[in-house]
Design an enzyme around this catalytic site. Structure first.
Site, PDB file in Angstrom:
ATOM      1  N   TYR A 131       0.885  -1.170   0.000  1.00  0.00           N
ATOM      2  CA  TYR A 131       0.000   0.000   0.000  1.00  0.00           C
ATOM      3  C   TYR A 131       0.917   1.213   0.000  1.00  0.00           C
ATOM      4  O   TYR A 131       1.963   1.190   0.658  1.00  0.00           O
ATOM      5  CB  TYR A 131      -0.852   0.054   1.270  1.00  0.00           C
ATOM      6  CG  TYR A 131      -2.024  -0.897   1.282  1.00  0.00           C
ATOM      7  CD1 TYR A 131      -2.961  -0.896   0.251  1.00  0.00           C
ATOM      8  CD2 TYR A 131      -2.211  -1.773   2.341  1.00  0.00           C
ATOM      9  CE1 TYR A 131      -4.041  -1.755   0.281  1.00  0.00           C
ATOM     10  CE2 TYR A 131      -3.302  -2.634   2.374  1.00  0.00           C
ATOM     11  CZ  TYR A 131      -4.203  -2.623   1.339  1.00  0.00           C
ATOM     12  OH  TYR A 131      -5.277  -3.470   1.362  1.00  0.00           O
ATOM     13  N   LYS A 229      -2.621  -4.910  -8.711  1.00  0.00           N
ATOM     14  CA  LYS A 229      -3.768  -5.673  -8.198  1.00  0.00           C
ATOM     15  C   LYS A 229      -4.963  -4.744  -8.045  1.00  0.00           C
ATOM     16  O   LYS A 229      -4.849  -3.676  -7.437  1.00  0.00           O
ATOM     17  CB  LYS A 229      -3.397  -6.273  -6.829  1.00  0.00           C
ATOM     18  CG  LYS A 229      -4.534  -6.949  -6.086  1.00  0.00           C
ATOM     19  CD  LYS A 229      -3.974  -7.665  -4.848  1.00  0.00           C
ATOM     20  CE  LYS A 229      -5.029  -8.410  -4.060  1.00  0.00           C
ATOM     21  NZ  LYS A 229      -5.825  -7.570  -3.177  1.00  0.00           N
ATOM     22  N   HIS A 253     -10.771  -6.880  -4.547  1.00  0.00           N
ATOM     23  CA  HIS A 253     -10.358  -6.849  -3.141  1.00  0.00           C
ATOM     24  C   HIS A 253     -11.291  -7.718  -2.289  1.00  0.00           C
ATOM     25  O   HIS A 253     -11.633  -7.363  -1.152  1.00  0.00           O
ATOM     26  CB  HIS A 253     -10.357  -5.404  -2.640  1.00  0.00           C
ATOM     27  CG  HIS A 253      -9.381  -5.126  -1.534  1.00  0.00           C
ATOM     28  ND1 HIS A 253      -8.301  -4.272  -1.669  1.00  0.00           N
ATOM     29  CD2 HIS A 253      -9.315  -5.574  -0.253  1.00  0.00           C
ATOM     30  CE1 HIS A 253      -7.651  -4.204  -0.519  1.00  0.00           C
ATOM     31  NE2 HIS A 253      -8.250  -4.999   0.351  1.00  0.00           N
ATOM     32  N   ARG A 288     -13.528 -20.909  -4.610  1.00  0.00           N
ATOM     33  CA  ARG A 288     -13.810 -21.804  -3.476  1.00  0.00           C
ATOM     34  C   ARG A 288     -13.732 -23.278  -3.858  1.00  0.00           C
ATOM     35  O   ARG A 288     -13.833 -24.156  -2.996  1.00  0.00           O
ATOM     36  CB  ARG A 288     -15.230 -21.529  -2.918  1.00  0.00           C
ATOM     37  CG  ARG A 288     -15.428 -20.104  -2.428  1.00  0.00           C
ATOM     38  CD  ARG A 288     -14.584 -19.810  -1.178  1.00  0.00           C
ATOM     39  NE  ARG A 288     -14.785 -18.450  -0.701  1.00  0.00           N
ATOM     40  CZ  ARG A 288     -14.003 -17.421  -1.036  1.00  0.00           C
ATOM     41  NH1 ARG A 288     -12.962 -17.582  -1.850  1.00  0.00           N
ATOM     42  NH2 ARG A 288     -14.238 -16.222  -0.543  1.00  0.00           N
TER      43      ARG A 288
HETATM   44  C1  LIG Z   1      -9.528 -10.281   5.719  1.00  0.00           C
HETATM   45  C2  LIG Z   1      -8.958  -9.799   4.421  1.00  0.00           C
HETATM   46  C3  LIG Z   1      -7.854  -8.959   4.450  1.00  0.00           C
HETATM   47  C4  LIG Z   1      -7.318  -8.500   3.251  1.00  0.00           C
HETATM   48  N1  LIG Z   1      -6.194  -7.750   3.288  1.00  0.00           N
HETATM   49  C5  LIG Z   1      -5.641  -7.340   2.136  1.00  0.00           C
HETATM   50  C6  LIG Z   1      -4.435  -6.608   2.164  1.00  0.00           C
HETATM   51  O1  LIG Z   1      -3.854  -6.368   3.203  1.00  0.00           O
HETATM   52  N2  LIG Z   1      -3.936  -6.202   0.973  1.00  0.00           N
HETATM   53  C7  LIG Z   1      -4.567  -6.473  -0.213  1.00  0.00           C
HETATM   54  O2  LIG Z   1      -4.082  -6.075  -1.269  1.00  0.00           O
HETATM   55  N3  LIG Z   1      -5.695  -7.181  -0.253  1.00  0.00           N
HETATM   56  C8  LIG Z   1      -6.236  -7.628   0.884  1.00  0.00           C
HETATM   57  N4  LIG Z   1      -7.362  -8.381   0.842  1.00  0.00           N
HETATM   58  C9  LIG Z   1      -7.925  -8.792  -0.456  1.00  0.00           C
HETATM   59  C10 LIG Z   1      -7.287 -10.099  -0.923  1.00  0.00           C
HETATM   60  O3  LIG Z   1      -5.968  -9.898  -1.339  1.00  0.00           O
HETATM   61  C11 LIG Z   1      -8.038 -10.708  -2.118  1.00  0.00           C
HETATM   62  O4  LIG Z   1      -8.189  -9.742  -3.113  1.00  0.00           O
HETATM   63  C12 LIG Z   1      -9.399 -11.275  -1.736  1.00  0.00           C
HETATM   64  O5  LIG Z   1      -9.382 -11.824  -0.449  1.00  0.00           O
HETATM   65  C13 LIG Z   1      -9.818 -12.352  -2.744  1.00  0.00           C
HETATM   66  O6  LIG Z   1     -11.092 -12.789  -2.502  1.00  0.00           O
HETATM   67  P1  LIG Z   1     -11.444 -14.131  -1.650  1.00  0.00           P
HETATM   68  O7  LIG Z   1     -11.268 -13.772  -0.221  1.00  0.00           O
HETATM   69  O8  LIG Z   1     -12.857 -14.362  -2.038  1.00  0.00           O
HETATM   70  O9  LIG Z   1     -10.504 -15.216  -2.106  1.00  0.00           O
HETATM   71  C14 LIG Z   1      -7.925  -8.852   2.014  1.00  0.00           C
HETATM   72  C15 LIG Z   1      -9.030  -9.695   2.005  1.00  0.00           C
HETATM   73  C16 LIG Z   1      -9.546 -10.177   3.190  1.00  0.00           C
HETATM   74  C17 LIG Z   1     -10.716 -11.110   3.145  1.00  0.00           C
HETATM   75  C1  LIG Z   2      -2.987  -0.314   5.974  1.00  0.00           C
HETATM   76  C2  LIG Z   2      -4.265  -0.346   6.707  1.00  0.00           C
HETATM   77  C3  LIG Z   2      -5.372  -0.935   5.907  1.00  0.00           C
HETATM   78  C4  LIG Z   2      -5.333  -2.403   5.915  1.00  0.00           C
HETATM   79  C5  LIG Z   2      -6.428  -2.914   5.101  1.00  0.00           C
HETATM   80  C6  LIG Z   2      -6.408  -4.374   5.009  1.00  0.00           C
HETATM   81  C7  LIG Z   2      -7.202  -4.776   3.856  1.00  0.00           C
HETATM   82  O1  LIG Z   2      -6.793  -4.592   2.743  1.00  0.00           O
HETATM   83  C8  LIG Z   2      -8.487  -5.349   4.042  1.00  0.00           C
HETATM   84  O2  LIG Z   2      -8.930  -5.478   5.185  1.00  0.00           O
HETATM   85  O3  LIG Z   2      -9.165  -5.619   3.044  1.00  0.00           O
END
Ligand SMILES: Cc1cc2nc3c(=O)[nH]c(=O)nc-3n(C[C@H](O)[C@H](O)[C@H](O)COP(=O)(O)O)c2cc1C
Ligand SMILES: CCCCCCC(=O)C(=O)O
Length: 364
Positions: A131, A229, A253, A288
């Site tokens: 980020y 991404k 995301h 999934r």
């Molecule tokens: C709890 C959680 C935290 C996430 N944290 C990040 C993160 O820190 N950085 C990021 O680029 N994407 C983050 N994502 C998005 C994931 O990289 C990804 O795009 C997403 O989980 C894919 O979908 P899925 O959970 O259905 O497999 C997060 C997703 C979840 C569920």
């Molecule tokens: C850097 C602080 C934000 C974290 C976000 C984590 C994330 O991408 C998510 O929860 O989704």
């Protein structure tokens, strides 16, 4: 399977039982109405498989190559924040599981273990997700530490100028522990007691001015390949190639940012066509089942990434749970390939699936 778990969805049930409500809802939830959250899964279910018979499938080869790294199957680990809220060993357990499964782990910027700790804990191929904060020195510090610690690519998350509105986190007043990568650089403590502290913290720190021009800056601070991404349109895929991205991740995301964006599987083909094989296109969101992986590959993805399934495995059974989740997806993909008449991932083609668009076109 020895413990009676037969599919990924059962891990979600175990995770729900294992975790405090605030953490489970943080992991499972999406933005606002959670329309896209449901769509990410449902749109996979609308795609029909068209198997070929009388193909020699006595041996199935799942392995593939991503940016020069051979992995055991086209299923990678998406970056997800704060694994220690799911399990005391956090990302160290996830990384060990990634190494055992011979896949690529993408470590989140917002991890609860540092880039160095994760690098020291296992020899999995690792990518680092970035980020970009208003304080650009933080990106410089982290990218350089990731490069020095042997991470093989930077995954720039482009869909988070501010955090999406996650209503469960607002109600639960989600906490933010100190993010390990930022120790000594920045406190992640938030004083406000209103709503989600994660949202407050993210909105204070994220740089909402980050734009395409800044990719040149990012390239100037690292020699690593940069994947972007959060791409959901043909237009942005073309821009990503123009600025020299080494790969594209079709992602919304996990439906946690802008609700009512399309399910990722429904825009994959448009992005793949715009990219035209110049760089790898990966996809995450709603994967999934092994059949989902097969569908994404048939529509042109080189691999998929999984987010929540890994967290559910981790919450339920630590490293072993993550291994099992990854193994179940691999086993399901292997069976799908055998039953569809595809002995290797290269044999999976567009003609093995039928989408809603195909059905509409056939009616014209
Ligand atoms: C709890 C959680 C935290 C996430 N944290 C990040 C993160 O820190 N950085 C990021 O680029 N994407 C983050 N994502 C998005 C994931 O990289 C990804 O795009 C997403 O989980 C894919 O979908 P899925 O959970 O259905 O497999 C997060 C997703 C979840 C569920
Ligand atoms: C850097 C602080 C934000 C974290 C976000 C984590 C994330 O991408 C998510 O929860 O989704």
């Amino acid at each position: 399977m020895a413990d009676g778990i037969v599919n990924m969805n059962e891990f979600q049930v175990l995770a729900r039982q294992a975790l405090p409500k605030m953490y489970y809802e943080f992991y499972a939830g999406g933005a606002e109405d959670e329309h896209t959250l449901k769509k990410n899964v449902q749109e996979f279910q609308r795609i029909i498989l068209l198997p070929r018979v009388l193909v020699d499938v006595s041996s199935i080869a799942l392995s593939t190559n991503i940016l020069g790294y051979t992995i055991s199957a086209p299923i990678m680990i998406a970056p997800t924040a704060m694994h220690k809220l799911a399990h005391p060993e956090g990302e160290l357990a996830t990384a060990r599981a990634a190494a055992a499964c011979n896949t690529i782990m993408t470590l989140s910027f917002s991890a609860s273990c540092s880039v160095e700790e994760v690098a020291a804990s296992c020899d999995a191929v690792r990518f680092f997700q970035l980020y970009v904060y208003r304080r650009r020195d933080i990106a410089v510090n982290l990218v350089q530490r990731a490069e020095k610690s042997g991470y093989k690519a930077i995954v720039l998350t482009a869909d988070t100028p501010r955090l999406g509105r996650r209503e469960a986190d607002i109600k639960n007043k989600l906490i933010v522990p100190q993010l390990k990568n930022l120790e000594g650089l920045m406190s992640t403590e938030v004083v406000s007691d209103k709503g989600s502290k994660l949202e407050a913290y993210a909105n204070e720190t994220m740089d909402p001015s980050l734009c395409w021009r800044d990719i040149a800056w990012l390239k100037s601070i690292t020699n690593l390949p940069i994947l972007i991404k959060g791409i959901l349109t043909r237009e942005d895929a073309i821009k990503a190639m123009e600025v020299g991205a080494a790969g594209i991740i079709v992602s919304n995301h996990g439906a946690r940012q802008l609700d009512y964006t399309p399910a990722t599987i429904s825009v994959l083909e448009e992005v793949v066509q715009a990219v035209g094989r110049r760089v790898p296109v990966l996809l995450d969101g709603g994967v999934r089942r092994g059949t989902d992986v097969f569908k994404a590959l048939a529509l042109g993805a080189q691999a998929v990434l999984v987010g929540r399934p890994v967290i559910y495995g981790l919450a339920a059974k630590g490293e072993e749970g993550v291994r099992k989740v990854m193994q179940m997806l691999k086993d399901e993909l292997e069976l799908t390939m055998a039953l569809a008449g595809c002995p290797s991932v290269k044999d999976i083609s567009r003609s093995h699936v039928r989408t809603d668009r195909d059905r509409l076109q056939s009616m014209l």
